[in-house]
Design a protein around this motif. Structure first.
Motif, mmCIF file in Angstrom:
data_model
loop_
_atom_site.group_PDB
_atom_site.id
_atom_site.type_symbol
_atom_site.label_atom_id
_atom_site.label_comp_id
_atom_site.label_asym_id
_atom_site.label_seq_id
_atom_site.Cartn_x
_atom_site.Cartn_y
_atom_site.Cartn_z
ATOM 1 N N VAL A 71 -40.098 55.568 52.011
ATOM 2 C CA VAL A 71 -39.951 56.727 50.894
ATOM 3 C C VAL A 71 -38.817 56.441 49.930
ATOM 4 O O VAL A 71 -38.618 56.687 48.719
ATOM 5 C CB VAL A 71 -40.536 57.876 51.250
ATOM 6 N N LEU A 72 -37.733 56.476 50.899
ATOM 7 C CA LEU A 72 -36.377 56.492 50.169
ATOM 8 C C LEU A 72 -36.098 55.185 49.520
ATOM 9 O O LEU A 72 -35.701 55.232 48.402
ATOM 10 C CB LEU A 72 -35.335 56.888 51.314
ATOM 11 N N VAL A 73 -36.769 54.065 49.862
ATOM 12 C CA VAL A 73 -36.611 52.926 49.138
ATOM 13 C C VAL A 73 -37.255 53.045 47.967
ATOM 14 O O VAL A 73 -36.660 52.392 46.975
ATOM 15 C CB VAL A 73 -37.267 51.788 50.040
ATOM 16 N N GLU A 74 -38.493 53.437 47.798
ATOM 17 C CA GLU A 74 -39.214 53.779 46.662
ATOM 18 C C GLU A 74 -38.362 54.503 45.748
ATOM 19 O O GLU A 74 -38.297 54.292 44.394
ATOM 20 C CB GLU A 74 -40.443 54.245 46.764
ATOM 21 N N THR A 75 -37.830 55.476 46.275
ATOM 22 C CA THR A 75 -36.996 56.312 45.339
ATOM 23 C C THR A 75 -35.848 55.672 44.764
ATOM 24 O O THR A 75 -35.594 55.792 43.594
ATOM 25 C CB THR A 75 -36.545 57.717 45.964
ATOM 26 N N LEU A 76 -35.108 54.844 45.680
ATOM 27 C CA LEU A 76 -34.030 54.304 44.857
ATOM 28 C C LEU A 76 -34.339 53.045 43.961
ATOM 29 O O LEU A 76 -33.681 52.759 43.031
ATOM 30 C CB LEU A 76 -33.412 53.819 46.087
ATOM 31 N N ARG A 77 -35.273 52.563 44.366
ATOM 32 C CA ARG A 77 -35.902 51.406 43.596
ATOM 33 C C ARG A 77 -36.246 52.009 42.169
ATOM 34 O O ARG A 77 -35.874 51.241 41.085
ATOM 35 C CB ARG A 77 -37.248 50.645 44.235
ATOM 36 N N ARG A 78 -37.008 52.961 42.059
ATOM 37 C CA ARG A 78 -37.460 53.517 40.742
ATOM 38 C C ARG A 78 -36.496 54.049 39.990
ATOM 39 O O ARG A 78 -36.360 53.743 38.822
ATOM 40 C CB ARG A 78 -38.406 54.556 41.142
ATOM 41 N N PHE A 79 -35.374 54.618 40.678
ATOM 42 C CA PHE A 79 -34.255 55.259 39.807
ATOM 43 C C PHE A 79 -33.263 53.830 39.294
ATOM 44 O O PHE A 79 -32.983 53.790 38.091
ATOM 45 C CB PHE A 79 -33.477 55.935 40.743
ATOM 46 N N SER A 80 -32.919 52.920 40.150
ATOM 47 C CA SER A 80 -32.106 52.018 39.868
ATOM 48 C C SER A 80 -32.712 50.755 39.164
ATOM 49 O O SER A 80 -32.108 49.966 38.558
ATOM 50 C CB SER A 80 -31.516 51.574 41.084
ATOM 51 N N GLY A 81 -33.951 50.439 39.537
ATOM 52 C CA GLY A 81 -34.655 49.144 38.993
ATOM 53 C C GLY A 81 -34.168 48.113 39.682
ATOM 54 O O GLY A 81 -34.381 47.026 39.165
ATOM 55 N N VAL A 82 -33.756 48.375 40.912
ATOM 56 C CA VAL A 82 -33.163 47.112 41.663
ATOM 57 C C VAL A 82 -34.151 46.936 42.893
ATOM 58 O O VAL A 82 -34.362 48.160 43.772
ATOM 59 C CB VAL A 82 -31.921 47.349 42.274
ATOM 60 N N ASP A 83 -34.766 45.767 43.216
ATOM 61 C CA ASP A 83 -35.102 45.583 44.607
ATOM 62 C C ASP A 83 -34.364 45.192 45.857
ATOM 63 O O ASP A 83 -33.398 44.283 45.421
ATOM 64 C CB ASP A 83 -36.338 44.349 44.451
ATOM 65 N N PRO A 84 -34.392 45.994 46.909
ATOM 66 C CA PRO A 84 -33.481 45.494 47.887
ATOM 67 C C PRO A 84 -33.844 44.160 48.712
ATOM 68 O O PRO A 84 -34.898 43.843 48.669
ATOM 69 C CB PRO A 84 -33.677 46.627 48.821
ATOM 70 N N VAL A 85 -32.957 43.679 49.311
ATOM 71 C CA VAL A 85 -33.203 42.619 50.363
ATOM 72 C C VAL A 85 -33.681 43.512 51.558
ATOM 73 O O VAL A 85 -32.902 44.240 51.913
ATOM 74 C CB VAL A 85 -32.061 41.916 50.595
ATOM 75 N N VAL A 86 -34.987 42.760 52.201
ATOM 76 C CA VAL A 86 -35.461 43.789 53.196
ATOM 77 C C VAL A 86 -35.313 43.013 54.530
ATOM 78 O O VAL A 86 -35.608 41.794 54.439
ATOM 79 C CB VAL A 86 -36.826 44.322 53.164
ATOM 80 N N ALA A 87 -34.770 43.665 55.708
ATOM 81 C CA ALA A 87 -34.628 42.904 56.812
ATOM 82 C C ALA A 87 -35.887 43.158 57.899
ATOM 83 O O ALA A 87 -35.940 42.147 58.731
ATOM 84 C CB ALA A 87 -33.595 43.530 57.618
ATOM 85 N N GLY A 88 -36.512 44.157 57.818
ATOM 86 C CA GLY A 88 -37.637 44.530 58.790
ATOM 87 C C GLY A 88 -38.894 43.917 58.260
ATOM 88 O O GLY A 88 -39.033 43.281 57.041
ATOM 89 N N LYS A 89 -39.881 43.788 59.302
ATOM 90 C CA LYS A 89 -41.114 43.414 59.196
ATOM 91 C C LYS A 89 -41.718 44.202 57.594
ATOM 92 O O LYS A 89 -41.429 45.331 57.708
ATOM 93 C CB LYS A 89 -42.008 43.635 60.190
ATOM 94 N N PRO A 90 -42.682 43.697 56.843
ATOM 95 C CA PRO A 90 -43.230 42.247 56.947
ATOM 96 C C PRO A 90 -42.309 41.011 56.512
ATOM 97 O O PRO A 90 -42.571 40.030 56.589
ATOM 98 C CB PRO A 90 -44.397 42.073 55.960
ATOM 99 N N ALA A 91 -41.029 41.514 56.035
ATOM 100 C CA ALA A 91 -40.059 40.407 55.598
ATOM 101 C C ALA A 91 -39.780 39.815 57.037
ATOM 102 O O ALA A 91 -39.786 40.112 58.181
ATOM 103 C CB ALA A 91 -38.843 40.988 55.008
ATOM 104 N N ARG A 92 -38.943 38.580 56.921
ATOM 105 C CA ARG A 92 -39.122 37.660 58.149
ATOM 106 C C ARG A 92 -37.532 37.880 58.644
ATOM 107 O O ARG A 92 -37.275 37.348 59.953
ATOM 108 C CB ARG A 92 -39.165 36.235 57.769
ATOM 109 N N PRO A 93 -36.669 38.398 58.055
ATOM 110 C CA PRO A 93 -35.206 38.276 58.861
ATOM 111 C C PRO A 93 -35.187 38.812 60.228
ATOM 112 O O PRO A 93 -34.595 38.424 61.187
ATOM 113 C CB PRO A 93 -34.433 39.411 58.044
ATOM 114 N N LEU A 94 -36.097 39.793 60.440
ATOM 115 C CA LEU A 94 -36.257 40.422 62.102
ATOM 116 C C LEU A 94 -36.643 39.589 63.008
ATOM 117 O O LEU A 94 -36.043 39.565 64.259
ATOM 118 C CB LEU A 94 -36.881 42.052 61.740
#
Length: 340
Positions: A184-207
């Motif tokens: 929920v916080l990620v969506e808030t920051l994304r909508r405000f900044s227009g930036v997509d983060p690099v995600v570490a946890g599932k379903p992204a593969r870094p974890l």
């Protein structure tokens, strides 16, 4: 390796128990090993049996708030033998991403709980405050993070500060019910900044990559209860997976699973680690296995026969997926009751 299904309406087949075919089991925690404060019935025994067969067991979690030692202590309280080295968190995966890009000693704004701070320090990075000079910001679940810190971080992300998010989980289990998660916080920051983060946890593969790096394993198996994190994450990493039905996935979710959310194997619980897995036989219009037969008539799932409960779930899944792929619509399950 197993006969892994392609992105199609099928399940994998293994003539030998999974704890002999694979050398590393990456177990999600909530819904697989425990539910809330209690162990999933039989989970401690199933984990011990897998280890006796020679399988390494790692416990992985998207939760970035708790340090590995704290998670391991809780597992031991539940009768599951574990130490800090057996636990891998999204905070550790995020810290690895930061360290590989920024190098040792880099200042990083940490917006999260103690587990995230500990992981950043362990990776050789330097946690700093939200107003301090920094080369990146990393965010994770943290119930005590203040709104003024979130606002300042949002502005800095918008203005170009590199952002790593531990996970994008929209919900988080608590003793008082399901609550908003870090997503929920990620969506808030994304909508405000227009930036997509690099995600570490599932379903992204870094974890998952971090788990293999820390625990070893040439033939890893992902074990989870969630299609949209555990199973999708395994698919993204090119790994085989076992879906267990002790958590959030039920019949409605299973039959509606898109190809990228479908597991290699399916079992009621972790007992599936110590069993061979036979794929259902498809003979139009029926799907059959172990005494069970599944068909779809008029858009509705029908399962008849008798036998092992795991085989019921397997024929139901494959019949439903074939219908979904052919028609684009999930099967109806009204009146369909799984055994047990």
């Amino acid at each position: 390796m197993a006969q892994s299904p392609s992105l199609a309406a099928s399940l994998g087949s293994s003539a030998e128990p999974l704890d002999r075919r694979y050398d590393l089991a990456m177990l999600d925690l909530d819904g697989v090993v425990y539910v809330g404060p209690d162990a999933v019935p039989g989970a401690p025994q199933h984990v011990a049996k897998a280890r006796e067969a020679g399988m390494r067991v790692a416990f992985i979690t998207n939760n970035a708030a708790r340090p590995p030692a704290e998670v391991a202590y809780h597992l031991c309280e539940l009768g599951v033998d574990a130490d800090a080295g057996d636990v891998v968190t999204s905070a550790q995966a995020a810290a690895r991403l930061l360290q590989e890009r920024l190098g040792t000693g880099a200042p990083v704004v940490v917006l999260g709980a103690g587990g995230l701070v500990e992981a950043v320090i362990a990776a050789g990075l330097r946690p700093v405050g939200v107003k301090d000079e920094a080369e990146a910001v990393v965010t994770g679940y943290g119930p005590d993070v203040l709104w003024r810190q979130i606002m300042r971080a949002a502005v800095r992300i918008r203005d170009g500060l590199w952002w790593v998010a531990c996970n994008t989980d929209l919900t988080f289990p608590t003793k008082y019910g399901t609550a908003p998660g870090h997503g929920v916080l990620v969506e808030t920051l994304r909508r405000f900044s227009g930036v997509d983060p690099v995600v570490a946890g599932k379903p992204a593969r870094p974890l998952l990559d971090e788990t293999v790096r820390r625990c070893g394993g040439r033939r890893p198996l992902m074990v989870g209860d969630r299609l949209d994190t555990d199973i999708e994450g395994a698919r993204a990493a090119g790994l085989d997976s076992l879906l267990v039905l002790t958590g959030v996935t039920g019949l409605a979710e299973l039959v509606a699973a898109r190809p990228e959310l479908r597991p290699t194997y399916l079992s009621a619980d972790l007992a599936g680690l110590d069993r061979a897995h036979e794929a259902p036989e498809v003979s139009e219009p029926e799907v059959s296995l172990g005494g069970w037969t599944a068909t779809v008539a008029g858009g509705a799932l029908e399962v008849s026969g008798g036998g092992d409960a795991d085989d019921w779930w397997r024929v139901a899944a494959v019949a439903a997926w074939r219908h979904l792929d052919d028609t684009g619509a999930p099967v109806g399950t009204e009146g369909v009751t799984p055994p047990g």
